[in-house]
Scaffold this active site. Structure first.
Site: not given
Ligand code: AGP
Length: 610
Positions: A2, A27, A74, A100-101, A483, A487, A490, A506, A605
């Site tokens: 948000c 965001r 969001w 927000n929150g 990672e 990517k 996501e 395993h 974000k």
């Molecule tokens: C990364 O591509 C993600 N969007 C997500 O995992 C992100 O890294 C995670 O939410 C942590 O965010 P931050 O580094 O802003 O704390």
């Protein structure tokens, strides 16, 4: 997640609110709305979907007000639709809030208010604030007091902005566990959850702390605690390069940010790497080096991509500094009453500095009297402010939801920290200089990988229709496998798993057949021979093999369907190179599949709720 923008001044509010909301788009959100006051009437316009839909809608509305609040939502409580979109309104239609929150005790408050005759329209937790403020306002007749009393009853986190048509010359903002900043302009003031929303108008800001309230008017602002005590705040001038939040000719922020990495990696080292002495200087933690060196253990906590960088940090620090390091998801750390001794140093890593789980972990660690350091990108963010000391990434704003340049900057900063601590203890000056020289070569090596992006795009075309991917790596490249898989899932919505390559046998080996692409990170390092055996195991089961290999390794071509080469480097620095083709591969696959790369579905974000 948000986003909040508020404006009061001499200009029309709507265009400023819409522009601010667009700046907050990165965001992640699923609906948006604004409220303005015009001729003592509150006007609310909201819309599920994109901000462009909201602004199309507003073209016909002729709103002239010079005060307003805007929100991107969001969804947490209630699906993303018109009624659940913010702003929310009280029963009288005079008070409007954005939030927000999460209000954790909203159910109990809602029941009480319904019993008192309030009528709720939405399924959200946020709407309760509008009615609670109304209830108190009707009794005391003072909006500011009503907001303070209401917030004292709330459990949870909030960043809010409130307007009331009885008082068309003020906006009230408040926050707890969710950031809010006041922007100071010429005869105009702003409220925002993120400075990006207001940098087109002002660079002079003051950040609210938890339990603080801002009352902004056209000409002035005051800050108080929710106990009604005035607070003197420092006005900061933020350095912000608007170009950095524009796409700069790239089709997506993600591609721009991937491409920026030679520079951002360099920026993370600039002024810190002392090549002659073979060490690093990290001004932000200069006074905390003893705590680090005499720590019984280091505990690194983070989420998502930052957690992957933390794993690489664990490997580096344990190898070169020989201090035990543990890495823990912030969300787990917080709720399992972790053992933290006074000589445990906790390091929180976060690009945004606003991730709710990581912030909660910081608070938990501080409560347990640990020294807490931060590694953040966003300057002045909540985590940066709540930690005892820290290191900034200097990667510039990261707008694409999928983190790319922040990851390589995190790994760069962790390698500087490792170099510094190791040189203070066991590493020779010669070795330090060798490492420093190699770190300086990394940006150029990243550039050379980026030069081959067309080849990676070709490979993306071949695999874009696949439904599953497996990513395997060992040692320093195991977190890179995690990672790379993150990517891909996501932004392309393809199911992808990252594993330590040796773990494949395993379990995940059961998945291998001619339809399963397996991406191996098999650079020439200490685990090379072992990972070659893992490649053979996949080939024996007809899996399709894509290898990230070291330049000059021609033999590997015989074992792979496709090879993407990266330059040779020191083993502990390989993640800085091997992640680049994986970012590009995920990017191109997502583009080919027609996905919204910068704002993937359901993602935010910075995840400011738990
Ligand atoms: C990364 O591509 C993600 N969007 C997500 O995992 C992100 O890294 C995670 O939410 C942590 O965010 P931050 O580094 O802003 O704390």
């Amino acid at each position: 997640m948000c986003g909040i923008i508020g404006y009061i001044g001499h200009k029309k509010a709507v265009p400023i609110l819409i522009n601010g909301l667009k700046r907050l788009e990165y965001r992640g959100y699923d609906s948006a709305g604004i409220a303005t006051i015009q001729e003592s009437q509150l006007h609310i316009q909201k819309q599920p979907g994109k901000i462009s839909q909201l602004s199309d809608h507003l073209i016909h509305s002729n709103l002239e007000g010079t005060i307003g609040i805007g929100h991107t939502r969001w969804a947490t409580h209630g699906e993303p639709n018109y009624v659940n979109a913010h702003p929310h309104c009280d029963c009288t239609g005079k008070i409007s809030i954005i939030h927000n929150g999460i209000i954790e005790n909203f159910m109990a408050l809602r029941m009480e208010l319904i019993e008192k005759g309030h009528r709720f329209k939405s399924d959200t937790d946020s709407e309760v604030l509008a009615h609670l403020i109304e209830e108190i306002y009707l009794r005391c007749g003072k909006l500011e007091e009503a907001v303070r009393i209401a917030l004292a009853q709330v459990k949870g986190t909030y960043g809010i902005a409130v307007i009331c048509s009885d008082l068309p010359r003020q906006i009230i903002g408040a926050c707890k566990g969710s950031p809010l900043v006041v922007g100071i302009g010429e005869n105009e003031h702003f409220l925002a959850s993120d400075v990006c929303a207001i940098v087109d108008h002002t660079r002079n800001v003051t950040f609210l702390s938890d339990n603080e309230l801002a009352i902004i008017t056209k000409d002035d602002f005051i800050i108080k605690t929710i106990e009604d005590i005035y607070v003197e705040k420092k006005i900061e001038e933020i350095a912000f390069d608007l170009e950095k939040i524009e796409k700069g000719g790239h089709p997506h922020f993600m591609l721009k940010e991937i491409t920026e990495q030679p520079q951002t990696i360099y920026d993370s080292m600039r002024g810190r790497l002392l090549a002659e002495e073979g060490t690093a200087r990290l001004g932000g933690i200069q006074n905390d080096l003893d705590s680090l060196l005499y720590a019984r253990r280091l505990l690194i906590t983070a989420c998502g991509t930052s957690w992957h960088a933390a794993l690489i940090g664990e490997y580096m620090i344990e190898e070169f500094v020989r201090i035990p390091v543990e890495v823990e998801y912030a969300s787990e750390f917080r709720y399992r009453d972790p053992i933290i001794h006074r000589d445990t140093v906790v390091i929180a890593i976060s690009q945004s500095g606003e991730t709710a789980d990581t912030l909660a972990a910081v608070r938990e660690a501080k409560q347990k009297k640990a020294k807490v350091l931060g590694i953040c990108n966003a300057v002045g963010s909540s985590i940066a402010r709540h930690t005892d000391a820290g290191i900034y990434l200097h990667a510039g704003p990261e707008i694409g939801v999928a983190s790319t340049k922040a990851f390589t900057s995190q790994v760069t900063v962790l390698s500087l920290l490792t170099l510094l601590l190791s040189r203070m203890t066991i590493m020779s000056a010669n070795k330090g200089r060798e490492i420093a020289q190699e770190l300086l070569r990394i940006p150029e090596k990243v550039r050379s990988i980026l030069d081959h992006k067309d080849e990676i795009q070709q490979i993306a075309r071949i695999y874009a229709d696949c439904q599953n991917f497996l990513y395997l790596g060992r040692g320093y490249n195991f977190p890179v496998a995690l990672e790379g898989a993150l990517k891909l899932k996501e932004i392309s919505y393809i199911h992808a798993e990252g594993y330590p390559a040796a773990e494949m046998k395993h379990g995940p080996i059961a998945l291998i057949d001619q339809n399963m692409p397996v991406i191996f990170i098999a650079t020439r390092d200490s685990t090379y021979d072992k990972i070659i055996s893992n490649i053979e195991e996949v080939r024996a089961r007809k899996g399709r093999v894509i290898v990230i290999a070291t330049e000059g390794d021609d033999e590997i071509m015989l074992k792979a369907d496709h090879v993407i080469y990266v330059p040779a480097t020191m083993e502990f620095l390989t993640p800085l190179l091997t992640i680049i083709p994986l970012q590009l591969l995920a990017y191109y696959i997502a583009v080919i599949r027609g996905c919204d790369v910068d704002q993937p579905r359901n993602l935010a974000k910075s995840v400011t709720v738990e």
